[in-house]
Design an enzyme around this catalytic site. Structure first.
Site: not given
Length: 479
Positions: A327, A424
């Site tokens: 991310c 994630h």
């Protein structure tokens, strides 16, 4: 409602344990936290964001996480400001002073979510935030006594004996809160006790004599808590593992986010996971450096450079080490990051670390969704979630890591040493984690999700043994 004499007294863990204990007794249980502050967020099935702790508590209660379980989530972006999430959706960014003046405006949403959960539950376990003794923050409060009074919810106060001063903390809270707030408190719990419990009998008597509140249990230290997903960055201070294993280094960014991505690696017998604090060098013996998520990517990139981690990372790559960015960490590895609307800080752009030939532009349309797909290198199925601002493009995206929901995600450098993606939760997937560790000559037989379930059951047993569950149920029914 469990409120604490301070932050990090163990409220989240106790709610999870009680939720599982009550669920096993046949109650329909729902967790609820009116206001949370954390950069560790979870994604609900309907594409909203809530605090990671509430997602774990929902799991303990045997239900899917809902945006109503944490209607107000604050995600710090700077020392003075935070992104505000209301019922799962981004509502903007406010400085602390502005939020303090406007938080009372959010009470209708908080009460709406609480009513939603009440309608489907036998017991709602409410978790406070910080402490009701912070009377300087009492005006417009939606997190502790402000909510408890508005919803007429009975309160049990939790004190942390491990940090010391627990008698003063409980008696002091009684002294400073208003009379109508004291009347809501039906008892107290002592948490994180070490040693012989009977030695604290005099302490329990002293607290009750000075407050009129009865004890509802003395809960010993729960040693297995580290096996549960962490929410607070304070939990990153973990001991280093044994030498001779695969060393994985993770720099602790100022606004590190969703660092529970790394929890499964911390439990791997063949992995020595090291969180590196600012001022410490990235260990030369690391085979893998993971750049984690960030709530302020450009700000954390500047911080990374300020402590010299960019130099360490370049040296790591020259030695043939590998890098994975997740991310915000993925965005940092590129050539540039632009924030033209000032979504995570001042408007502007920054030069990236340049290890991936990609460019990122932060845009207001926030991506929040659970995902599933395939890890292209191994062909293994993967599951996880996305929660980010920004779009990333560039030549290295032609070498993606994942094929997710019919599209490609991530990028790989030409030499294969640097990878990054937006997803994630990958390491919680046993299939992906095993395939990834094989790249380093390691095998995994850890069943991570089964470990979490077993730990929740052990936590419920712990609460059953040391809390007066019947008294807590009676308190809940007294409302």
């Amino acid at each position: 409602m469990l409120q604490g004499t301070g932050s990090n007294v163990g409220k989240s863990t106790l709610v999870a344990g009680l939720a599982r204990a009550l669920h096993r007794r046949g109650f329909a249980v729902r967790p609820f936290k009116p206001q949370n502050m954390s950069n560790n967020a979870a994604v609900t099935v309907d594409g909203g964001e809530i605090g990671r702790a509430q997602a774990l508590q929902a799991r303990a209660a045997g239900v899917a996480p809902s945006v109503h379980m944490n209607p107000v989530l604050l995600k710090p972006e700077t020392d003075k400001g935070a992104q505000v999430i209301v019922q799962g959706r981004r509502a903007g960014t406010l400085e602390a002073r502005s939020f303090g003046a406007r938080k009372g405006e959010l009470m209708p949403k908080v009460m709406e979510s609480f009513a939603h959960l009440e309608a489907e539950a036998d017991i709602v376990l409410v978790e406070g935030a910080g402490s009701p003794a912070e009377i300087n923050l009492r005006a417009g409060d939606i997190a502790n006594m402000g909510f408890a009074l508005a919803a007429d919810v009975p309160v049990v106060l939790v004190g942390d004996i491990d940090r010391g001063g627990v008698i003063a903390s409980l008696v002091g809270t009684h002294a400073v809160i208003a009379p109508e707030e004291r009347a809501l408190v039906r008892g107290f719990l002592i948490n994180k006790f070490r040693g012989e419990v009977s030695l604290f009998d005099g302490g329990l008597t002293a607290i009750t004599e000075r407050t009129g509140w009865p004890s509802m249990g003395v809960v010993p230290w729960f040693a297995e808590a580290h096996r549960l997903p962490a929410e607070d960055a304070l939990d990153l201070a973990r001991p280093k593992g044994d030498r001779g294993r695969l060393v994985v280094a993770v720099p602790i960014l100022s606004r590190i986010a969703n660092f529970d991505d790394l929890d499964p690696l911390a439990q791997e017998p063949e992995v020595d996971l090291r969180f590196v604090a600012p001022g410490e060098p990235l260990p030369a013996e690391a085979s893998l450096v993971i750049l984690p998520g960030s709530k302020s990517t450009i700000g954390d990139l500047a911080g990374l450079r300020a402590v010299g981690w960019d130099i360490d990372l370049a040296a790591h790559l020259r030695r043939g080490g590998r890098v994975l960015g997740i991310c915000g960490g993925y965005q940092m590895l590129g050539r540039s990051i632009a924030d033209p609307e000032g979504l995570e800080g001042p408007r502007g752009s920054a030069q990236g670390l340049g290890h991936l030939d990609i460019h990122t532009v932060l845009t207001p349309d926030k991506t929040v969704r659970p995902v599933s797909g395939v890890h292209l290198a191994s062909g293994e199925r993967v599951e996880g979630y996305e929660i980010h601002l920004g779009r990333t493009t560039g030549p290295d995206c032609m070498r993606p890591i994942l094929h997710i929901d019919g599209r490609c995600d991530g990028a790989t450098s030409a030499d294969g040493l640097v990878e990054g993606c937006y997803v994630h939760g990958l390491f919680a997937d046993d299939r992906f984690r095993n395939a990834y560790l094989r790249n380093f000559g390691r095998a995994s037989d850890l069943a991570y999700e089964a470990t979490v379930e077993a730990t929740l059951d052990a936590l419920a047993d712990h609460c059953e043994a040391h809390c007066d569950i019947e008294a807590l149920i009676a308190v809940a029914r007294s409302r």
